[in-house]
Design a protein around this motif. Sequence first.
Motif, mmCIF file in Angstrom:
data_model
loop_
_atom_site.group_PDB
_atom_site.id
_atom_site.type_symbol
_atom_site.label_atom_id
_atom_site.label_comp_id
_atom_site.label_asym_id
_atom_site.label_seq_id
_atom_site.Cartn_x
_atom_site.Cartn_y
_atom_site.Cartn_z
ATOM 1 N N THR A 1 -18.331 -31.573 33.493
ATOM 2 C CA THR A 1 -18.278 -30.543 32.457
ATOM 3 C C THR A 1 -16.895 -29.913 32.399
ATOM 4 O O THR A 1 -16.345 -29.673 31.318
ATOM 5 C CB THR A 1 -19.336 -29.455 32.717
ATOM 6 N N SER A 2 -16.307 -29.656 33.562
ATOM 7 C CA SER A 2 -14.960 -29.089 33.614
ATOM 8 C C SER A 2 -13.950 -30.004 32.938
ATOM 9 O O SER A 2 -13.101 -29.552 32.159
ATOM 10 C CB SER A 2 -14.557 -28.843 35.071
ATOM 11 N N GLU A 3 -14.054 -31.294 33.210
ATOM 12 C CA GLU A 3 -13.143 -32.267 32.602
ATOM 13 C C GLU A 3 -13.348 -32.341 31.095
ATOM 14 O O GLU A 3 -12.390 -32.338 30.315
ATOM 15 C CB GLU A 3 -13.361 -33.637 33.245
ATOM 16 N N ARG A 4 -14.602 -32.399 30.671
ATOM 17 C CA ARG A 4 -14.912 -32.469 29.237
ATOM 18 C C ARG A 4 -14.407 -31.227 28.514
ATOM 19 O O ARG A 4 -13.866 -31.302 27.406
ATOM 20 C CB ARG A 4 -16.427 -32.627 29.069
ATOM 21 N N LEU A 5 -14.562 -30.079 29.153
ATOM 22 C CA LEU A 5 -14.182 -28.812 28.541
ATOM 23 C C LEU A 5 -12.675 -28.679 28.381
ATOM 24 O O LEU A 5 -12.198 -27.947 27.507
ATOM 25 C CB LEU A 5 -14.724 -27.662 29.394
ATOM 26 N N SER A 6 -11.910 -29.390 29.198
ATOM 27 C CA SER A 6 -10.451 -29.272 29.140
ATOM 28 C C SER A 6 -9.873 -29.824 27.843
ATOM 29 O O SER A 6 -8.705 -29.582 27.530
ATOM 30 C CB SER A 6 -9.813 -29.984 30.342
ATOM 31 N N HIS A 7 -10.678 -30.565 27.090
ATOM 32 C CA HIS A 7 -10.237 -31.126 25.811
ATOM 33 C C HIS A 7 -10.793 -30.275 24.670
ATOM 34 O O HIS A 7 -12.001 -30.063 24.564
ATOM 35 C CB HIS A 7 -10.699 -32.573 25.689
ATOM 36 N N ARG A 8 -9.928 -29.818 23.808
ATOM 37 C CA ARG A 8 -10.299 -28.761 22.868
ATOM 38 C C ARG A 8 -11.329 -29.164 21.826
ATOM 39 O O ARG A 8 -12.051 -28.312 21.313
ATOM 40 C CB ARG A 8 -9.045 -28.207 22.183
ATOM 41 N N ARG A 9 -11.425 -30.453 21.486
ATOM 42 C CA ARG A 9 -12.429 -30.852 20.505
ATOM 43 C C ARG A 9 -13.849 -30.772 21.071
ATOM 44 O O ARG A 9 -14.825 -30.888 20.333
ATOM 45 C CB ARG A 9 -12.145 -32.262 19.983
ATOM 46 N N THR A 10 -13.979 -30.551 22.373
ATOM 47 C CA THR A 10 -15.299 -30.353 22.967
ATOM 48 C C THR A 10 -15.961 -29.101 22.408
ATOM 49 O O THR A 10 -17.165 -29.078 22.165
ATOM 50 C CB THR A 10 -15.185 -30.241 24.498
ATOM 51 N N LEU B 1 -13.049 -15.702 28.708
ATOM 52 C CA LEU B 1 -13.579 -17.002 29.105
ATOM 53 C C LEU B 1 -12.759 -18.057 28.374
ATOM 54 O O LEU B 1 -12.502 -17.927 27.176
ATOM 55 C CB LEU B 1 -15.055 -17.119 28.727
ATOM 56 N N ALA B 2 -12.334 -19.096 29.082
ATOM 57 C CA ALA B 2 -11.447 -20.094 28.493
ATOM 58 C C ALA B 2 -11.906 -21.503 28.848
ATOM 59 O O ALA B 2 -12.758 -21.702 29.716
ATOM 60 C CB ALA B 2 -10.017 -19.873 28.979
ATOM 61 N N ASN B 3 -11.306 -22.491 28.177
ATOM 62 C CA ASN B 3 -11.689 -23.881 28.440
ATOM 63 C C ASN B 3 -10.975 -24.458 29.659
ATOM 64 O O ASN B 3 -11.359 -25.508 30.169
ATOM 65 C CB ASN B 3 -11.433 -24.755 27.213
ATOM 66 N N GLY C 1 -5.937 -21.609 28.976
ATOM 67 C CA GLY C 1 -6.350 -22.416 27.836
ATOM 68 C C GLY C 1 -6.766 -21.568 26.648
ATOM 69 O O GLY C 1 -6.347 -20.416 26.492
ATOM 70 N N TYR C 2 -7.617 -22.143 25.804
ATOM 71 C CA TYR C 2 -8.109 -21.457 24.610
ATOM 72 C C TYR C 2 -9.180 -20.437 24.994
ATOM 73 O O TYR C 2 -10.085 -20.743 25.776
ATOM 74 C CB TYR C 2 -8.722 -22.462 23.633
ATOM 75 N N VAL C 3 -9.097 -19.250 24.427
ATOM 76 C CA VAL C 3 -10.138 -18.250 24.653
ATOM 77 C C VAL C 3 -11.419 -18.712 23.961
ATOM 78 O O VAL C 3 -11.408 -19.080 22.783
ATOM 79 C CB VAL C 3 -9.709 -16.867 24.125
ATOM 80 N N MET C 4 -12.528 -18.686 24.713
ATOM 81 C CA MET C 4 -13.824 -19.122 24.193
ATOM 82 C C MET C 4 -14.842 -17.990 24.151
ATOM 83 O O MET C 4 -15.988 -18.203 23.757
ATOM 84 C CB MET C 4 -14.379 -20.255 25.056
ATOM 85 N N GLY C 5 -14.432 -16.811 24.573
ATOM 86 C CA GLY C 5 -15.350 -15.685 24.594
ATOM 87 C C GLY C 5 -14.895 -14.654 25.602
ATOM 88 O O GLY C 5 -13.786 -14.725 26.149
ATOM 89 N N THR C 6 -15.754 -13.691 25.865
ATOM 90 C CA THR C 6 -15.456 -12.604 26.796
ATOM 91 C C THR C 6 -16.649 -12.394 27.721
ATOM 92 O O THR C 6 -17.786 -12.273 27.251
ATOM 93 C CB THR C 6 -15.165 -11.292 26.033
ATOM 94 N N ALA C 7 -16.382 -12.357 29.014
ATOM 95 C CA ALA C 7 -17.438 -12.087 30.002
ATOM 96 C C ALA C 7 -17.663 -10.579 30.043
ATOM 97 O O ALA C 7 -17.000 -9.854 30.788
ATOM 98 C CB ALA C 7 -17.033 -12.621 31.369
ATOM 99 N N ILE C 8 -18.572 -10.118 29.212
ATOM 100 C CA ILE C 8 -18.812 -8.686 29.036
ATOM 101 C C ILE C 8 -19.100 -8.013 30.381
ATOM 102 O O ILE C 8 -19.851 -8.539 31.207
ATOM 103 C CB ILE C 8 -19.993 -8.460 28.073
ATOM 104 N N ALA C 9 -18.501 -6.843 30.590
ATOM 105 C CA ALA C 9 -18.702 -6.100 31.835
ATOM 106 C C ALA C 9 -20.185 -5.869 32.101
ATOM 107 O O ALA C 9 -20.943 -5.512 31.198
ATOM 108 C CB ALA C 9 -17.968 -4.766 31.764
ATOM 109 N N GLY C 10 -20.592 -6.101 33.352
ATOM 110 C CA GLY C 10 -21.979 -5.902 33.738
ATOM 111 C C GLY C 10 -22.841 -7.136 33.643
ATOM 112 O O GLY C 10 -24.030 -7.086 33.974
ATOM 113 N N THR C 11 -22.263 -8.261 33.197
ATOM 114 C CA THR C 11 -23.006 -9.521 33.171
ATOM 115 C C THR C 11 -22.721 -10.291 34.465
ATOM 116 O O THR C 11 -22.129 -9.756 35.398
ATOM 117 C CB THR C 11 -22.641 -10.346 31.926
ATOM 118 N N ARG C 12 -23.128 -11.555 34.527
ATOM 119 C CA ARG C 12 -23.014 -12.323 35.770
ATOM 120 C C ARG C 12 -22.158 -13.567 35.575
ATOM 121 O O ARG C 12 -22.138 -14.154 34.498
ATOM 122 C CB ARG C 12 -24.404 -12.752 36.261
#
Length: 230
Positions: A122-131, A56-58, A62-73
């Motif tokens: 939200t997409s626009e806000r997330l594109s900036h890393r200090r978010t 999962l990225a911004n 972009g920057y990695v923000m996590g992992t969409a674990i297999a079997g989630t939605r």
Amino acid sequence: MVLLMRRLIAAVCGVVLGVVAFAQPAHAVNQYTTIGNVQKPAACNNHGVMPAGGWLANKSCGYVMGTAIAGTRFDVHTTTSNNFHFGRWRAGDGSNFCAFLVPGALDTSHSTSVAASCSDDTSERLSHRRTFGRDFDAAPHTGNGAIIVSINPSACTGYYNYFTDSTYAGGSLHDPVGFTLPASGGYRYSTNDLGAAMIRVDALGETIWLFVARSCIASQLPGNLNNEND
């Protein structure tokens, strides 16, 4: 009297139409199940496999923000030209937030229609890393876990995720990686609440991005970490 009745009927119709318009369902999007053993995105000059699920990225590449674990939605709102999906990831513990998911991380054989919940704002806000983060290893568009830190595997556990909502203001460590961390890793950034740090480690034959409690490595971090926005 006739004119008065016409005005009354028009007013009632206006109220009814307003109620109907208000009651219309939100724009629908498709929700899919996530998968594991995802190929890293070649479009971002990455190679190898993500065993637990897609990053999962911004933003795209972009920057990695996590992992969409297999079997989630994951609810797909939009898809970029290089096949990154923007939408809401829904963790198994109820945590959920908007992010970009790498290509090839979804089982597209079946989908469920759900209401849209991630906005363009939200997409626009997330594109900036200090978010979502602070104290980066390098200036914007540079660095990639450039600060090497020692890890005490007996005291530090790795987790695939930290964020729990789309404020990105805080969270909690969740989705443990299930393997013992190596003796060192590359520091990338800290969460805004300083609860966790994103690092890269070599494990399972791959380079894996994960969170650790910032307290595990805080004493090793330099004082001149970068807080420029992009």
